[in-house]
Design an enzyme around this catalytic site. Structure first.
Site, PDB file in Angstrom:
ATOM      1  N   ASN A 166      30.598  39.183  34.758  1.00  0.00           N
ATOM      2  CA  ASN A 166      30.631  40.481  34.071  1.00  0.00           C
ATOM      3  C   ASN A 166      31.347  40.306  32.731  1.00  0.00           C
ATOM      4  OD1 ASN A 166      30.884  43.113  33.231  1.00  0.00           O
ATOM      5  ND2 ASN A 166      32.510  43.634  34.683  1.00  0.00           N
TER       6      ASN A 166
ATOM      7  N   LYS B 187      31.658  42.432  30.352  1.00  0.00           N
ATOM      8  CA  LYS B 187      32.229  43.678  29.790  1.00  0.00           C
ATOM      9  C   LYS B 187      31.787  43.793  28.331  1.00  0.00           C
ATOM     10  CE  LYS B 187      35.979  42.869  32.959  1.00  0.00           C
ATOM     11  NZ  LYS B 187      37.165  43.403  33.574  1.00  0.00           N
TER      12      LYS B 187
ATOM     13  N   GLU C 133      36.281  44.775  44.822  1.00  0.00           N
ATOM     14  CA  GLU C 133      37.120  44.439  43.672  1.00  0.00           C
ATOM     15  C   GLU C 133      38.375  45.302  43.691  1.00  0.00           C
ATOM     16  OE1 GLU C 133      34.903  42.529  40.256  1.00  0.00           O
ATOM     17  OE2 GLU C 133      34.649  44.668  39.976  1.00  0.00           O
TER      18      GLU C 133
ATOM     19  N   GLY D 263      41.460  41.678  35.982  1.00  0.00           N
ATOM     20  CA  GLY D 263      41.999  41.398  34.654  1.00  0.00           C
ATOM     21  C   GLY D 263      43.515  41.284  34.616  1.00  0.00           C
TER      22      GLY D 263
ATOM     23  N   SER E 132      40.289  38.588  39.120  1.00  0.00           N
ATOM     24  CA  SER E 132      41.006  37.395  38.657  1.00  0.00           C
ATOM     25  C   SER E 132      40.586  36.104  39.361  1.00  0.00           C
ATOM     26  CB  SER E 132      42.521  37.606  38.763  1.00  0.00           C
ATOM     27  OG  SER E 132      42.934  38.656  37.909  1.00  0.00           O
TER      28      SER E 132
HETATM   29  C1  PEP Z   1      35.557  42.341  36.749  1.00  0.00           C
HETATM   30  O1  PEP Z   1      35.510  42.784  35.613  1.00  0.00           O
HETATM   31  O2  PEP Z   1      34.738  42.744  37.588  1.00  0.00           O
HETATM   32  C2  PEP Z   1      36.578  41.345  37.084  1.00  0.00           C
HETATM   33  C3  PEP Z   1      36.679  40.950  38.328  1.00  0.00           C
HETATM   34  O3  PEP Z   1      37.364  40.891  36.053  1.00  0.00           O
HETATM   35  P1  PEP Z   1      38.415  39.646  36.115  1.00  0.00           P
HETATM   36  O4  PEP Z   1      37.723  38.487  36.771  1.00  0.00           O
HETATM   37  O5  PEP Z   1      38.764  39.383  34.684  1.00  0.00           O
HETATM   38  O6  PEP Z   1      39.588  40.119  36.932  1.00  0.00           O
END
Ligand code: PEP
Length: 246
Positions: free
Chosen positions: A11, A13, A162, A168, A207
């Site tokens: 993802n 973003k 998640e 993040g 993460s």
């Molecule tokens: C996400 O945006 O779905 C995500 C899991 O981000 P990150 O891996 O940066 O925590």
């Protein structure tokens, strides 16, 4: 137990560029297993990502078919550009853009009706986890969708657990913490339809990086990952893809 091909999804973003699409496509081409890789770039890069041979999805989708919805992402057009998946209910959409469980259910239904496969994101905040609300929140988010589309529709979807506190932040759920919630999700769905539950891919996101992915993906009910930050680094993303089972 059903065989579930693992998925590694990136993802991006509101990040990335045309040149990063090329770099990621080159990295993914070196993958050494059969895990499925899906990239969720900004919508403007979908067509290029498809032409580079990537499997692609949108990061969100409108629940409406067409019309006066300035700035929205149209499922049918995304499909025409070659997208096959869409995220629905990412925690940033829920928190920043105020998407309710009902909005997410409508998006899920419209995505499927338009031929996109939804990846339904669910997860609790830190406060909710600390007050032992994790299962209640995740169940509520899932039930809103099931009530709208029925349990059978989940056979053609993916779920991503998640935890909001892990997105993040660099704070990953431990493999045991993540597995416990994934098992809860599968059991909850199993009570409604055992076959759908055993075939459903449930991804972990929050993460994930090249150091922790292997132990997460080795858990019985974790079928891959939804990767944010690390999906923007071609070599890290490739290492994560290679740590998937398949
Ligand atoms: C996400 O945006 O779905 C995500 C899991 O981000 P990150 O891996 O940066 O925590």
């Amino acid at each position: 137990m059903a065989t579930r091909t693992q998925i590694v999804a990136g993802n991006w973003k509101m990040n990335g560029s045309k040149s990063l699409i090329k770099e990621i496509a080159q990295a993914v081409a070196q993958k050494k297993n059969n895990a499925e890789v899906i990239i969720f770039p900004p919508a403007m890069l979908i067509e290029q990502a498809v032409s580079e041979g990537l499997s692609v999805g949108t990061q969100t989708v409108s629940e409406y078919e067409k019309g006066a919805f300035t700035g929205e992402i149209q499922a049918l057009l995304a499909k025409e550009l070659g997208a096959t998946f869409t995220l629905v209910g990412h925690s940033e959409r829920r928190a920043i853009y105020g998407e309710s469980d009902n909005d997410v259910a409508n998006k899920f239904a419209h995505a499927q009706a338009s031929g996109l496969i939804p990846i339904l994101c669910v997860g609790e905040t830190e406060e909710e986890r600390e007050s032992n609300q994790t299962e209640t929140v995740v169940a509520r988010q899932l039930e809103a969708v099931i009530e709208k589309v029925g349990i059978a529709a989940l056979a053609n979807s993916v779920v991503a657990y998640e935890p909001v506190w892990a997105i993040g932040t660099g704070k990953t759920a431990s493999p045991e913490q993540a597995q416990a919630v994934h098992k809860f999700i599968r059991n909850l769905l199993s009570e409604k339809d055992q076959q759908v539950a055993s075939g459903l891919r449930i991804l972990y996101g929050g993460s994930v990086n090249e150091e922790n992915s292997e132990s997460l993906f080795a858990q019985a009910d974790i079928d891959g990952g939804l990767i944010g930050g690390a999906s923007l680094k071609p070599q890290s993303f490739l290492a994560i893809c290679n740590s998937a089972k398949g």
